[in-house]
Design an enzyme around this catalytic site. Structure first.
Site, PDB file in Angstrom:
ATOM      1  N   CYS A 103       0.797  -1.213   0.000  1.00 38.60           N
ATOM      2  CA  CYS A 103       0.000   0.000   0.000  1.00 38.60           C
ATOM      3  C   CYS A 103       0.840   1.279   0.000  1.00 38.60           C
ATOM      4  O   CYS A 103       1.476   1.589  -0.981  1.00 38.60           O
ATOM      5  CB  CYS A 103      -0.978  -0.039   1.162  1.00 38.60           C
ATOM      6  N   ARG A 140     -13.068   5.901  -0.656  1.00 37.36           N
ATOM      7  CA  ARG A 140     -11.800   5.168  -0.654  1.00 37.36           C
ATOM      8  C   ARG A 140     -12.028   3.746  -1.170  1.00 37.36           C
ATOM      9  O   ARG A 140     -13.155   3.264  -1.211  1.00 37.36           O
ATOM     10  CB  ARG A 140     -11.230   5.087   0.767  1.00 37.36           C
ATOM     11  N   HIS A 201      -3.423  -5.640   2.334  1.00 40.88           N
ATOM     12  CA  HIS A 201      -3.081  -5.647   3.761  1.00 40.88           C
ATOM     13  C   HIS A 201      -3.747  -6.877   4.371  1.00 40.88           C
ATOM     14  O   HIS A 201      -4.246  -7.749   3.684  1.00 40.88           O
ATOM     15  CB  HIS A 201      -3.726  -4.440   4.448  1.00 40.88           C
TER      16      HIS A 201
HETATM   17  N1  GLN Z   1      -2.200   6.839   2.396  1.00 42.20           N
HETATM   18  C1  GLN Z   1      -2.290   6.051   1.227  1.00 42.20           C
HETATM   19  C2  GLN Z   1      -3.680   6.103   0.585  1.00 42.20           C
HETATM   20  O1  GLN Z   1      -4.576   6.450   1.195  1.00 42.20           O
HETATM   21  C3  GLN Z   1      -1.924   4.605   1.565  1.00 42.20           C
HETATM   22  C4  GLN Z   1      -2.892   3.983   2.517  1.00 42.20           C
HETATM   23  C5  GLN Z   1      -2.371   2.674   3.110  1.00 42.20           C
HETATM   24  O2  GLN Z   1      -1.174   2.405   3.202  1.00 42.20           O
HETATM   25  N2  GLN Z   1      -3.277   1.834   3.587  1.00 42.20           N
HETATM   26  O3  GLN Z   1      -3.846   5.728  -0.499  1.00 42.20           O
END
Ligand code: GLN
Length: 296
Positions: A103, A140, A201
């Site tokens: 990520c 998101r 993740h």
């Molecule tokens: N901050 C980054 C995003 O929002 C990565 C998020 C994460 O590592 N889960 O895309």
């Protein structure tokens, strides 16, 4: 390599980049899984944390891991990657060191990350790809994910605002369920040599033992070479027993195992967790295949 070296206990050193800044959704679980799967084969996995301000001497490591983080944690990491670790990281990757980047860490190994607010974060450009956050009004990419990888499946959990677009970078896999890189082109992650970027993740490796073994095997072959592995009965001694145990031929067993050289482990719990994630995503036939192939 002198004959007695293979009798030495085998060791691997993993560099954990930014363990305090980039560690979301159980990313540290990937390290615990690698260490446990090594331990079960008599391999010692040493883990060294490399924080902001620490240099990266590639010769000291056999594999590297970088986790995910929120935008505010990624900014200082992006600067440090350039100032302190970029040259060492590139040298390691060009020398086929296995690297797992999850990520936020994945985004910073591509060309740049344009967050929802604030300036672009320069990436290292290992992956020919770039990431743009669509802004806080756009939902998101959150939820469970399943992708196809190497004729098998990988499962995990994603939560990212950034959308990643691949240039010439090869994707890690194809999205079966979930968003993946950008919820548009069904790609997930990226691969460059033995560097793997992914949005998965969860953490990723506990439910994907085949991918964990793939990384371990790459690191062993790079450090010890094939001869050391094949000479070492720690690895391939008891394929025959395992095959007999599950009523399969060695060939069938090796076909289902990404890393034919590593002794298979008793992974029924891992595969049950993998299959239950596939079922939760409505991928019933894939789940059935997993349970059939990896029945204990
Ligand atoms: N901050 C980054 C995003 O929002 C990565 C998020 C994460 O590592 N889960 O895309």
């Amino acid at each position: 390599m002198s004959p007695n070296t293979t009798q030495q206990p085998l060791t691997l050193t993993l560099g954990h980049l930014y363990p305090d800044q980039l560690n979301l959704y159980g990313d540290r679980g990937n390290i615990l899984t690698l260490r446990r799967r090594c331990q079960l084969r008599g391999i010692e996995l040493r883990v060294v944390g490399l924080g902001v301000g620490d240099a990266l001497a590639p010769d000291e490591y056999d594999m590297l891991f970088i986790g995910g983080g929120q935008d505010k944690e990624q900014a200082p990491v992006a600067d440090d990657l350039h100032e302190m670790k970029g040259i060492g990281l590139w040298a390691a990757i060009e020398d086929d060191m296995p690297v797992l980047a999850v990520c936020g860490g994945y985004q910073l190994l591509a060309h740049y990350y344009r967050p929802a607010e604030g300036p672009d974060m320069r990436g290292l450009g290992v992956f020919d790809a770039w990431t743009e956050h669509k802004g806080t009004k756009v939902p998101r990419c959150i939820g469970n994910v399943a992708i196809s990888w190497n004729g098998q499946t990988l499962v995990g959990f994603e939560n990212h605002g950034g959308r990643t677009y691949l240039g010439t970078a090869k994707p890690l896999g194809k999205v079966l369920k979930g968003n993946g890189n950008n919820a548009e082109d069904q790609t997930e992650g990226a691969i460059y040599r033995h560097a793997y970027g992914t949005y998965l993740h969860g953490s990723l490796l506990p439910k994907n033992p085949h991918f964990a073994d793939h990384l371990i095997e790459l690191a062993l072959q790079r450090k010890y070479g094939d001869r050391a592995i094949t000479e070492n009965d720690l690895f391939n001694g008891n394929h025959t027993n395992k095959a007999a145990e599950i009523g399969a031929t060695v060939l069938e067993l090796q076909k289902t195992t990404v890393s034919p050289l590593l002794t298979p482990l008793e992974d029924s719990l891992e595969w049950e967790a993998h299959a239950s994630m596939l079922e939760r995503l409505g991928l019933y036939s894939e789940a059935a295949t997993i349970l059939r192939t990896h029945k204990s």
